[in-house]
Design a protein around this motif. Structure first.
Motif, PDB file in Angstrom:
ATOM      1  N   ASP A 183       0.836  -1.206   0.000  1.00 21.86           N
ATOM      2  CA  ASP A 183       0.000   0.000   0.000  1.00 21.86           C
ATOM      3  C   ASP A 183       0.870   1.256   0.000  1.00 21.86           C
ATOM      4  OD1 ASP A 183      -2.215  -1.627   0.040  1.00 21.86           O
ATOM      5  OD2 ASP A 183      -2.685  -1.282   2.161  1.00 21.86           O
ATOM      6  N   PHE A 184       1.931   1.222   0.782  1.00 23.58           N
ATOM      7  CA  PHE A 184       2.836   2.376   0.823  1.00 23.58           C
ATOM      8  C   PHE A 184       3.512   2.586  -0.535  1.00 23.58           C
ATOM      9  CE2 PHE A 184       6.967   4.347   1.381  1.00 23.58           C
ATOM     10  CZ  PHE A 184       6.609   5.513   2.049  1.00 23.58           C
ATOM     11  N   THR A 185       3.950   1.507  -1.152  1.00 26.53           N
ATOM     12  CA  THR A 185       4.596   1.601  -2.454  1.00 26.53           C
ATOM     13  C   THR A 185       3.644   2.194  -3.491  1.00 26.53           C
ATOM     14  OG1 THR A 185       6.021  -0.268  -1.948  1.00 26.53           O
ATOM     15  CG2 THR A 185       5.731   0.257  -4.270  1.00 26.53           C
ATOM     16  N   ALA A 186       2.376   1.832  -3.407  1.00 19.97           N
ATOM     17  CA  ALA A 186       1.392   2.315  -4.382  1.00 19.97           C
ATOM     18  C   ALA A 186       0.991   3.768  -4.142  1.00 19.97           C
ATOM     19  CB  ALA A 186       0.155   1.426  -4.344  1.00 19.97           C
ATOM     20  N   THR A 187       0.977   4.195  -2.877  1.00 15.66           N
ATOM     21  CA  THR A 187       0.440   5.527  -2.561  1.00 15.66           C
ATOM     22  C   THR A 187       1.468   6.500  -1.991  1.00 15.66           C
ATOM     23  OG1 THR A 187      -0.176   4.899  -0.301  1.00 15.66           O
ATOM     24  CG2 THR A 187      -1.813   4.501  -2.046  1.00 15.66           C
ATOM     25  N   SER A 188       2.648   6.020  -1.653  1.00 15.00           N
ATOM     26  CA  SER A 188       3.705   6.817  -1.007  1.00 15.00           C
ATOM     27  C   SER A 188       3.293   7.365   0.356  1.00 15.00           C
ATOM     28  CB  SER A 188       4.149   7.974  -1.908  1.00 15.00           C
ATOM     29  OG  SER A 188       4.715   7.471  -3.090  1.00 15.00           O
ATOM     30  N   SER A 189       2.330   6.711   0.975  1.00 19.19           N
ATOM     31  CA  SER A 189       1.957   7.093   2.342  1.00 19.19           C
ATOM     32  C   SER A 189       1.314   5.899   3.035  1.00 19.19           C
ATOM     33  CB  SER A 189       0.994   8.281   2.340  1.00 19.19           C
ATOM     34  OG  SER A 189      -0.254   7.900   1.810  1.00 19.19           O
ATOM     35  N   PHE A 190       1.355   5.949   4.352  1.00 19.03           N
ATOM     36  CA  PHE A 190       0.683   4.932   5.148  1.00 19.03           C
ATOM     37  C   PHE A 190      -0.717   5.411   5.451  1.00 19.03           C
ATOM     38  CE2 PHE A 190       5.094   3.775   6.106  1.00 19.03           C
ATOM     39  CZ  PHE A 190       5.033   2.413   5.869  1.00 19.03           C
ATOM     40  N   SER A 191      -1.687   4.612   5.091  1.00 20.43           N
ATOM     41  CA  SER A 191      -3.079   4.950   5.360  1.00 20.43           C
ATOM     42  C   SER A 191      -3.307   4.920   6.872  1.00 20.43           C
ATOM     43  CB  SER A 191      -3.996   3.939   4.678  1.00 20.43           C
ATOM     44  OG  SER A 191      -5.298   4.054   5.169  1.00 20.43           O
ATOM     45  N   PRO A 192      -4.074   5.851   7.409  1.00 16.24           N
ATOM     46  CA  PRO A 192      -4.383   5.823   8.849  1.00 16.24           C
ATOM     47  C   PRO A 192      -5.047   4.515   9.260  1.00 16.24           C
ATOM     48  CG  PRO A 192      -5.152   7.867   7.869  1.00 16.24           C
ATOM     49  CD  PRO A 192      -4.676   6.984   6.746  1.00 16.24           C
ATOM     50  N   ASN A 193      -5.793   3.899   8.356  1.00 16.72           N
ATOM     51  CA  ASN A 193      -6.480   2.656   8.694  1.00 16.72           C
ATOM     52  C   ASN A 193      -5.530   1.475   8.829  1.00 16.72           C
ATOM     53  OD1 ASN A 193      -8.954   3.927   8.675  1.00 16.72           O
ATOM     54  ND2 ASN A 193      -9.318   3.487   6.529  1.00 16.72           N
ATOM     55  N   THR A 194      -4.367   1.531   8.194  1.00 16.15           N
ATOM     56  CA  THR A 194      -3.449   0.399   8.271  1.00 16.15           C
ATOM     57  C   THR A 194      -2.393   0.587   9.346  1.00 16.15           C
ATOM     58  OG1 THR A 194      -1.997   1.302   6.569  1.00 16.15           O
ATOM     59  CG2 THR A 194      -3.736  -0.208   5.846  1.00 16.15           C
ATOM     60  N   THR A 195      -2.341   1.750   9.970  1.00 18.52           N
ATOM     61  CA  THR A 195      -1.335   1.959  11.009  1.00 18.52           C
ATOM     62  C   THR A 195      -1.917   1.796  12.404  1.00 18.52           C
ATOM     63  OG1 THR A 195      -1.705   4.339  10.966  1.00 18.52           O
ATOM     64  CG2 THR A 195       0.089   3.475   9.596  1.00 18.52           C
ATOM     65  N   LYS A 196      -3.207   1.636  12.508  1.00 17.24           N
ATOM     66  CA  LYS A 196      -3.816   1.432  13.820  1.00 17.24           C
ATOM     67  C   LYS A 196      -3.830  -0.054  14.128  1.00 17.24           C
ATOM     68  CE  LYS A 196      -6.689   5.515  13.832  1.00 17.24           C
ATOM     69  NZ  LYS A 196      -8.056   6.051  13.881  1.00 17.24           N
ATOM     70  N   HIS A 197      -3.050  -0.442  15.096  1.00 10.82           N
ATOM     71  CA  HIS A 197      -2.896  -1.853  15.426  1.00 10.82           C
ATOM     72  C   HIS A 197      -4.208  -2.483  15.872  1.00 10.82           C
ATOM     73  CE1 HIS A 197      -1.401  -5.563  16.891  1.00 10.82           C
ATOM     74  NE2 HIS A 197      -1.726  -5.270  18.111  1.00 10.82           N
ATOM     75  N   THR A 198      -5.044  -1.743  16.560  1.00 13.09           N
ATOM     76  CA  THR A 198      -6.266  -2.327  17.086  1.00 13.09           C
ATOM     77  C   THR A 198      -7.157  -2.867  15.970  1.00 13.09           C
ATOM     78  OG1 THR A 198      -7.286  -0.142  17.121  1.00 13.09           O
ATOM     79  CG2 THR A 198      -6.298  -0.920  19.171  1.00 13.09           C
ATOM     80  N   GLN A 199      -7.030  -2.339  14.772  1.00 12.67           N
ATOM     81  CA  GLN A 199      -7.831  -2.836  13.669  1.00 12.67           C
ATOM     82  C   GLN A 199      -7.254  -4.117  13.069  1.00 12.67           C
ATOM     83  OE1 GLN A 199      -8.234   0.250  10.796  1.00 12.67           O
ATOM     84  NE2 GLN A 199      -9.445   1.557  12.135  1.00 12.67           N
ATOM     85  N   HIS A 200      -6.037  -4.470  13.438  1.00  8.90           N
ATOM     86  CA  HIS A 200      -5.380  -5.625  12.837  1.00  8.90           C
ATOM     87  C   HIS A 200      -4.945  -6.643  13.881  1.00  8.90           C
ATOM     88  CE1 HIS A 200      -5.339  -3.613   9.025  1.00  8.90           C
ATOM     89  NE2 HIS A 200      -4.786  -2.567   9.580  1.00  8.90           N
ATOM     90  N   LYS A 201      -5.483  -6.548  15.066  1.00 11.85           N
ATOM     91  CA  LYS A 201      -5.047  -7.447  16.125  1.00 11.85           C
ATOM     92  C   LYS A 201      -5.418  -8.882  15.779  1.00 11.85           C
ATOM     93  CE  LYS A 201      -5.007  -8.032  21.059  1.00 11.85           C
ATOM     94  NZ  LYS A 201      -5.459  -7.537  22.326  1.00 11.85           N
ATOM     95  N   ILE A 202      -4.476  -9.752  15.920  1.00 16.55           N
ATOM     96  CA  ILE A 202      -4.693 -11.164  15.654  1.00 16.55           C
ATOM     97  C   ILE A 202      -4.455 -11.891  16.972  1.00 16.55           C
ATOM     98  CG2 ILE A 202      -3.883 -13.177  14.391  1.00 16.55           C
ATOM     99  CD1 ILE A 202      -2.949 -11.239  12.216  1.00 16.55           C
ATOM    100  N   GLY A 203      -5.417 -12.600  17.426  1.00 14.20           N
ATOM    101  CA  GLY A 203      -5.296 -13.268  18.715  1.00 14.20           C
ATOM    102  C   GLY A 203      -5.522 -14.766  18.610  1.00 14.20           C
ATOM    103  N   ARG A 204      -6.031 -15.340  19.662  1.00 14.68           N
ATOM    104  CA  ARG A 204      -6.209 -16.774  19.750  1.00 14.68           C
ATOM    105  C   ARG A 204      -7.205 -17.353  18.755  1.00 14.68           C
ATOM    106  NH1 ARG A 204      -4.235 -19.515  24.413  1.00 14.68           N
ATOM    107  NH2 ARG A 204      -3.300 -18.008  25.798  1.00 14.68           N
ATOM    108  N   ALA A 205      -7.941 -16.527  18.076  1.00 12.47           N
ATOM    109  CA  ALA A 205      -8.896 -17.040  17.094  1.00 12.47           C
ATOM    110  C   ALA A 205      -8.202 -17.872  16.030  1.00 12.47           C
ATOM    111  CB  ALA A 205      -9.638 -15.876  16.446  1.00 12.47           C
ATOM    112  N   HIS A 206      -6.887 -17.693  15.871  1.00 14.25           N
ATOM    113  CA  HIS A 206      -6.142 -18.419  14.847  1.00 14.25           C
ATOM    114  C   HIS A 206      -5.478 -19.674  15.377  1.00 14.25           C
ATOM    115  CE1 HIS A 206      -6.731 -15.453  11.735  1.00 14.25           C
ATOM    116  NE2 HIS A 206      -6.546 -14.531  12.659  1.00 14.25           N
ATOM    117  N   VAL A 207      -5.750 -20.049  16.629  1.00 17.63           N
ATOM    118  CA  VAL A 207      -5.132 -21.254  17.203  1.00 17.63           C
ATOM    119  C   VAL A 207      -5.848 -22.470  16.699  1.00 17.63           C
ATOM    120  CG1 VAL A 207      -4.685 -22.520  19.316  1.00 17.63           C
ATOM    121  CG2 VAL A 207      -4.315 -20.073  19.233  1.00 17.63           C
TER     122      VAL A 207
END
Length: 64
Positions: free
Chosen positions: A40-64
Motif C-alpha cells: 500500500d505504501f509503495t502504491a500511494t507513497s503514504s501509510f493509510s491511517p487505517n493500516t497503522t492502527k494496530h487495534t484494527q489488525h489485532k490477531i489473537g487466539r482465534a487463529h489457534v
C-alpha cells in the motif's frame, strides 16, 4: 534526507497461540499484514491511517 518509519507492536503473551502450528499461522498472518502495508505504501507513497492502527489488525487466539 531519509525518513525511516517503524511500526512496532507489543503482543501480550495471552494473545499468542499456544501450539507450534498456531504460532506458525499467527506469524504468517502478521507477515502478510506487513507485506500489505508495504505494498500500500509503495502504491500511494503514504501509510493509510487505517493500516497503522494496530487495534484494527489485532490477531489473537482465534487463529489457534
Amino acid at each position: 534526507m531519509y525518513i525511516f518509519i517503524f511500526n512496532l507492536y507489543r503482543y501480550d503473551e495471552i494473545d499468542l497461540p499456544l501450539t507450534s502450528d498456531g504460532l506458525k499461522s499467527w506469524l504468517n498472518d502478521i507477515w502478510k499484514l506487513k507485506e500489505k502495508r508495504l505494498a500500500d505504501f509503495t502504491a500511494t507513497s503514504s501509510f493509510s491511517p487505517n493500516t497503522t492502527k494496530h487495534t484494527q489488525h489485532k490477531i489473537g487466539r482465534a487463529h489457534v
